[in-house]
Motif scaffolding. Structure first.
Motif, PDB file in Angstrom:
ATOM      1  N   SER A 353       0.807  -1.225   0.000  1.00 49.56           N
ATOM      2  CA  SER A 353       0.000   0.000   0.000  1.00 49.56           C
ATOM      3  C   SER A 353       0.839   1.274   0.000  1.00 49.56           C
ATOM      4  CB  SER A 353      -0.930   0.009   1.213  1.00 49.56           C
ATOM      5  OG  SER A 353      -0.194  -0.133   2.419  1.00 49.56           O
ATOM      6  N   HIS A 354       2.051   1.194   0.534  1.00 46.61           N
ATOM      7  CA  HIS A 354       2.934   2.372   0.625  1.00 46.61           C
ATOM      8  C   HIS A 354       4.354   1.959   0.220  1.00 46.61           C
ATOM      9  CE1 HIS A 354      -0.309   4.409   2.756  1.00 46.61           C
ATOM     10  NE2 HIS A 354      -0.355   3.403   3.604  1.00 46.61           N
ATOM     11  N   PRO A 355       4.621   1.786  -1.074  1.00 44.33           N
ATOM     12  CA  PRO A 355       5.905   1.219  -1.531  1.00 44.33           C
ATOM     13  C   PRO A 355       7.135   2.013  -1.120  1.00 44.33           C
ATOM     14  CG  PRO A 355       4.282   1.224  -3.306  1.00 44.33           C
ATOM     15  CD  PRO A 355       3.698   2.036  -2.194  1.00 44.33           C
ATOM     16  N   PHE A 356       6.991   3.304  -0.924  1.00 39.72           N
ATOM     17  CA  PHE A 356       8.151   4.129  -0.603  1.00 39.72           C
ATOM     18  C   PHE A 356       8.397   4.214   0.906  1.00 39.72           C
ATOM     19  CE2 PHE A 356      10.133   8.542  -0.408  1.00 39.72           C
ATOM     20  CZ  PHE A 356      11.361   8.133  -0.898  1.00 39.72           C
ATOM     21  N   LEU A 357       7.530   3.594   1.694  1.00 36.16           N
ATOM     22  CA  LEU A 357       7.594   3.748   3.148  1.00 36.16           C
ATOM     23  C   LEU A 357       8.895   3.198   3.732  1.00 36.16           C
ATOM     24  CD1 LEU A 357       6.214   4.616   5.761  1.00 36.16           C
ATOM     25  CD2 LEU A 357       5.087   2.374   5.834  1.00 36.16           C
ATOM     26  N   GLU A 358       9.311   2.019   3.284  1.00 39.77           N
ATOM     27  CA  GLU A 358      10.519   1.416   3.857  1.00 39.77           C
ATOM     28  C   GLU A 358      11.735   2.309   3.648  1.00 39.77           C
ATOM     29  OE1 GLU A 358      13.546  -2.120   2.666  1.00 39.77           O
ATOM     30  OE2 GLU A 358      11.463  -2.769   2.942  1.00 39.77           O
ATOM     31  N   TYR A 359      11.947   2.771   2.423  1.00 42.64           N
ATOM     32  CA  TYR A 359      13.136   3.588   2.147  1.00 42.64           C
ATOM     33  C   TYR A 359      13.082   4.897   2.951  1.00 42.64           C
ATOM     34  CZ  TYR A 359      17.129   5.520  -0.252  1.00 42.64           C
ATOM     35  OH  TYR A 359      18.376   6.039  -0.511  1.00 42.64           O
ATOM     36  N   ALA A 360      11.938   5.562   2.912  1.00 43.89           N
ATOM     37  CA  ALA A 360      11.814   6.838   3.619  1.00 43.89           C
ATOM     38  C   ALA A 360      12.048   6.656   5.120  1.00 43.89           C
ATOM     39  CB  ALA A 360      10.442   7.446   3.366  1.00 43.89           C
ATOM     40  N   THR A 361      11.502   5.587   5.680  1.00 42.85           N
ATOM     41  CA  THR A 361      11.636   5.316   7.112  1.00 42.85           C
ATOM     42  C   THR A 361      13.083   5.089   7.515  1.00 42.85           C
ATOM     43  OG1 THR A 361       9.407   4.393   7.360  1.00 42.85           O
ATOM     44  CG2 THR A 361      11.077   3.631   8.907  1.00 42.85           C
ATOM     45  N   LEU A 362      13.776   4.264   6.763  1.00 46.24           N
ATOM     46  CA  LEU A 362      15.110   3.822   7.165  1.00 46.24           C
ATOM     47  C   LEU A 362      16.218   4.822   6.861  1.00 46.24           C
ATOM     48  CD1 LEU A 362      14.982   0.060   6.070  1.00 46.24           C
ATOM     49  CD2 LEU A 362      14.841   0.973   8.395  1.00 46.24           C
ATOM     50  N   TYR A 363      16.035   5.647   5.824  1.00 52.88           N
ATOM     51  CA  TYR A 363      17.208   6.362   5.328  1.00 52.88           C
ATOM     52  C   TYR A 363      17.094   7.883   5.286  1.00 52.88           C
ATOM     53  CZ  TYR A 363      18.183   1.573   3.925  1.00 52.88           C
ATOM     54  OH  TYR A 363      18.377   0.214   3.927  1.00 52.88           O
ATOM     55  N   TRP A 364      15.966   8.464   5.733  1.00 56.44           N
ATOM     56  CA  TRP A 364      15.884   9.922   5.619  1.00 56.44           C
ATOM     57  C   TRP A 364      16.943  10.594   6.486  1.00 56.44           C
ATOM     58  CZ3 TRP A 364      14.762  13.586   9.393  1.00 56.44           C
ATOM     59  CH2 TRP A 364      14.191  13.147  10.585  1.00 56.44           C
ATOM     60  N   VAL A 365      17.234  10.036   7.648  1.00 54.04           N
ATOM     61  CA  VAL A 365      18.251  10.650   8.512  1.00 54.04           C
ATOM     62  C   VAL A 365      19.639  10.503   7.887  1.00 54.04           C
ATOM     63  CG1 VAL A 365      19.317  10.637  10.790  1.00 54.04           C
ATOM     64  CG2 VAL A 365      16.851  10.254  10.569  1.00 54.04           C
ATOM     65  N   HIS A 366      19.891   9.370   7.248  1.00 50.45           N
ATOM     66  CA  HIS A 366      21.172   9.196   6.546  1.00 50.45           C
ATOM     67  C   HIS A 366      21.364  10.298   5.510  1.00 50.45           C
ATOM     68  CE1 HIS A 366      24.339   7.422   4.054  1.00 50.45           C
ATOM     69  NE2 HIS A 366      23.549   7.618   3.010  1.00 50.45           N
ATOM     70  N   HIS A 367      20.325  10.585   4.739  1.00 51.24           N
ATOM     71  CA  HIS A 367      20.449  11.619   3.707  1.00 51.24           C
ATOM     72  C   HIS A 367      20.580  13.007   4.335  1.00 51.24           C
ATOM     73  CE1 HIS A 367      20.023   9.024   0.262  1.00 51.24           C
ATOM     74  NE2 HIS A 367      18.984   8.445   0.801  1.00 51.24           N
ATOM     75  N   ILE A 368      19.957  13.219   5.485  1.00 49.06           N
ATOM     76  CA  ILE A 368      20.156  14.487   6.208  1.00 49.06           C
ATOM     77  C   ILE A 368      21.638  14.672   6.532  1.00 49.06           C
ATOM     78  CG2 ILE A 368      19.797  15.625   8.435  1.00 49.06           C
ATOM     79  CD1 ILE A 368      17.356  15.979   6.848  1.00 49.06           C
ATOM     80  N   SER A 369      22.263  13.619   7.016  1.00 45.15           N
ATOM     81  CA  SER A 369      23.665  13.729   7.437  1.00 45.15           C
ATOM     82  C   SER A 369      24.614  13.944   6.272  1.00 45.15           C
ATOM     83  CB  SER A 369      24.078  12.465   8.215  1.00 45.15           C
ATOM     84  OG  SER A 369      24.099  11.336   7.366  1.00 45.15           O
ATOM     85  N   LYS A 370      24.176  13.645   5.046  1.00 45.87           N
ATOM     86  CA  LYS A 370      25.010  13.834   3.860  1.00 45.87           C
ATOM     87  C   LYS A 370      24.609  15.071   3.060  1.00 45.87           C
ATOM     88  CE  LYS A 370      27.169   9.848   4.343  1.00 45.87           C
ATOM     89  NZ  LYS A 370      28.640   9.746   4.586  1.00 45.87           N
ATOM     90  N   ALA A 371      23.634  15.814   3.546  1.00 48.76           N
ATOM     91  CA  ALA A 371      23.045  16.908   2.780  1.00 48.76           C
ATOM     92  C   ALA A 371      23.887  18.187   2.858  1.00 48.76           C
ATOM     93  CB  ALA A 371      21.634  17.196   3.271  1.00 48.76           C
ATOM     94  N   VAL A 372      23.509  19.151   2.010  1.00 49.43           N
ATOM     95  CA  VAL A 372      24.118  20.477   2.067  1.00 49.43           C
ATOM     96  C   VAL A 372      23.889  21.058   3.459  1.00 49.43           C
ATOM     97  CG1 VAL A 372      24.010  22.820   1.159  1.00 49.43           C
ATOM     98  CG2 VAL A 372      23.785  20.877  -0.384  1.00 49.43           C
ATOM     99  N   GLU A 373      24.922  21.587   4.046  1.00 48.06           N
ATOM    100  CA  GLU A 373      24.800  22.069   5.422  1.00 48.06           C
ATOM    101  C   GLU A 373      23.831  23.248   5.528  1.00 48.06           C
ATOM    102  OE1 GLU A 373      28.632  22.973   6.934  1.00 48.06           O
ATOM    103  OE2 GLU A 373      29.232  20.863   7.138  1.00 48.06           O
ATOM    104  N   TYR A 374      23.013  23.166   6.568  1.00 52.73           N
ATOM    105  CA  TYR A 374      22.173  24.300   6.979  1.00 52.73           C
ATOM    106  C   TYR A 374      21.217  24.766   5.876  1.00 52.73           C
ATOM    107  CZ  TYR A 374      26.305  24.119   9.938  1.00 52.73           C
ATOM    108  OH  TYR A 374      27.341  23.686  10.715  1.00 52.73           O
TER     109      TYR A 374
END
Length: 588
Positions: A353-374
């Motif tokens: 029902s929510h195919p993108f849920l697993e990726y978003a749940t597990l990895y959004w913080v990982h992408h935050i830590s690799k993102a453009v600062e501030y």
């Protein structure tokens, strides 16, 4: 480019080749002819060459190495005096087994081989397994081959592809790309001249520029090439797809891509595979249901610092991570999850029902830590998320259900609960570190308050619904104790809560409840250890071991308890007892 015997053999598009091989086979007339004037080529191609059967072609990303390899392979196939030519073009996903199968499959259909050799190759092909190793590869051929192949890597001929050498190839390539778009033909000379000047020999970048231009030019209006177009139909979707190619922590599934794209375009794209190929200039492909770069060089190119990437907005690694983090967090913030049912999640149903849920749940913080600062937009989104009920659903429902599937798993803990909250507070630290100055202090306080209040409310709800001394209430007491244990100034509350939970759970009788009782004992013993109460911890752990020995499926709990007992005994200078506990085998 290596040979399987002392004569030259180069790679050519065999049946085992990937899609990239088929794409690059369609070359222009007279392309790659410059190589014939290279001294290294002239030496390497001679039938009497005794120096080395390997030709090493190297150069910058996107300069046409694979393209040139196909040219050489095709040339050898069309030359009667050359030996059997087989090929295997590799990418980041190629396995040893797939290489071996590709080569053998081509050899078995080669009419030049004798019946005996073909039979031997067929038998080797049947025996290839996923666990194939290099030593097994050698075993499929006569033993004399091994020493020859190992010797091939000495003194090999080499050709460096430089922009100046391939300038004519680049000009022909740009010409042909412009010809693909009727609306660009009128401006062909201007486009070819400008792109050739700025391409620095990079075919990948040139193709992307021309594709973007084709989507913006109408009639007699050509945007200045110095002011490269920053908007055209499907630009947002193209950038979104390329960002996944650059920054996804694992290959993204097509259904996941379609659902994440809906966050960007505000509409679902059912034909995402063909759409991706259309708007990304055929630089991405779908394979086994996931999105992949058409060539590994393209992935490295997009992740690099090439000057041409300035013309393609927000595709670099930091920008890509910022945008993926935004998409994931926007998805998790959707109103559909606001009042999502609490309790265990059926992962299979959720994936349907929510195919993108697993990726978003597990990895959004990982992408935050690799993102453009501030990034202010991203920081605002984070603050809003932790002010909503969605954040608790993510933390308490989605994350525990998917954690075992993560490529970034939590470290092992004394109990599953302690391991989970260790992971949660690790994520909290990474989120907080994305901020700076006063904003960093504010988000730290906001998330700490969110965690404390959320689990205090959950404990109150469990007591109200199931009773003060119920199984669900004890579970929530353990959750809240973990939160208190991590937050400054609240550790005494954690101890009191665990002592109360121990008193209540000691009256439980069913097996599942007894397991909970042992988990409470372990959690409280760990708390006592951290506070220097080693005698109290020892007494608890000895009771835990005695209880666990009476139950089936309690092996892990015994192992953890014995390890803890050994550590406590050492702190109490009870060294013989410590050695005895630590030497006991795990009982699983």
């Amino acid at each position: 480019m290596a040979s399987l015997n002392s004569k030259k053999r180069a790679a050519s598009p065999g049946e085992g080749s990937s899609q990239v091989a088929k794409e690059k086979k369609q070359r222009l007339l007279e392309q790659c002819e410059w190589i014939k004037s290279e001294p290294a080529w002239k030496t390497w191609i001679r039938p009497d060459n005794q120096k080395s059967p390997i030709l090493w072609i190297h150069g910058p990303l996107g300069c046409g190495k694979t393209f040139l390899a196909h040219h050489i392979a095709d040339s050898l196939q069309m030359t009667n005096d050359q030996p059997t030519t087989v090929t295997c073009f590799c990418d980041a996903y190629t396995s040893l087994e797939s290489i071996f199968r590709s080569i053998l499959a081509q050899l078995v259909r080669e009419p030049k081989l004798g019946a005996i050799t073909q039979s031997m190759v067929e038998e080797s092909l049947k025996d290839v397994k996923e666990e194939a190793t290099v030593s097994k590869l050698w075993a499929a051929f006569p033993r004399r081959t091994e020493s020859k192949v190992r010797n091939y890597f000495k003194d090999c001929a080499e050709i460096l592809i430089a922009a100046e050498k391939a300038k004519e190839d680049m000009q022909r390539f740009i010409d042909s790309e412009v010809q693909r778009y009727p609306n660009l033909v009128a401006f062909q000379d201007e486009i070819v001249s400008n792109v050739l000047e700025h391409s620095d020999g990079n075919f990948l970048c040139s193709a992307l520029w021309i594709k973007a231009l084709a989507s913006t030019v109408n009639g007699n209006d050509l945007t200045s090439l110095d002011d490269f177009p920053t908007s055209y139909p499907d630009l947002d979707l193209r950038d979104h797809i390329l960002r996944w190619v650059v920054a996804a922590i694992r290959p993204i599934g097509l259904t996941e891509l379609a659902n994440s794209s809906a966050v960007v375009t505000n509409s679902f794209i059912p034909n995402i595979e063909s759409k991706a190929a259309e708007i990304c200039a055929s630089f991405v492909m779908a394979q086994d249901g996931v999105l992949k770069p058409i060539h590994y060089s393209f992935l490295v190119f997009l992740s690099g610092k090439h000057a041409g990437l300035d013309k393609i907005r927000n595709i670099g690694s930091e920008q890509a991570n910022s945008e993926i983090a935004r998409v994931c967090l926007t998805y998790l913030s959707h109103s559909a999850f606001r009042n999502f049912p609490k309790g265990p999640l059926n992962v299979a149903d959720a994936a349907s029902s929510h195919p993108f849920l697993e990726y978003a749940t597990l990895y959004w913080v990982h992408h935050i830590s690799k993102a453009v600062e501030y990034n202010l937009e991203l920081q605002t989104l984070i603050k809003a998320f932790f002010s909503s009920s969605n954040a608790f659903i993510w933390l308490d429902v989605f994350l525990p259900a998917h954690l075992s599937r993560s490529l970034l798993p939590p470290p092992p803990g004394r109990t599953i609960n302690s391991s989970r909250f260790f992971y949660v507070f690790t994520l909290k630290s990474r989120i907080v570190n994305y901020f700076s100055g006063e904003a960093k202090t504010e988000i730290d306080e906001q998330i700490s308050s969110f965690l404390r209040k959320s689990y205090e409310d959950e404990l109150q709800d469990a007591r109200s619904q199931y009773g003060h001394e119920s199984f669900p209430a004890v579970r929530r007491m353990m959750d809240l104790a973990e939160v208190y244990g991590w937050l400054s100034g609240l550790k005494p509350k954690a101890t009191s809560l665990l002592e109360e939970a121990l008193s209540i759970s000691s009256t439980f009788s069913e097996n599942e409840s007894e397991f909970l009782y042992m988990d409470v004992q372990q959690a409280l013993a760990d708390d006592y250890k951290r506070g220097g109460k080693y005698k109290e911890a020892q007494a608890l752990l000895e009771k835990l071991v005695a209880t666990a020995e009476k139950l089936d499926a309690a092996g892990r709990r015994i192992m953890v308890a014995l390890d803890s007992l050994g550590w406590v005994c050492m702190r109490l200078n009870q060294f013989p007892e410590a050695a005895a506990y630590l030497e006991q085998p795990s009982r699983s």
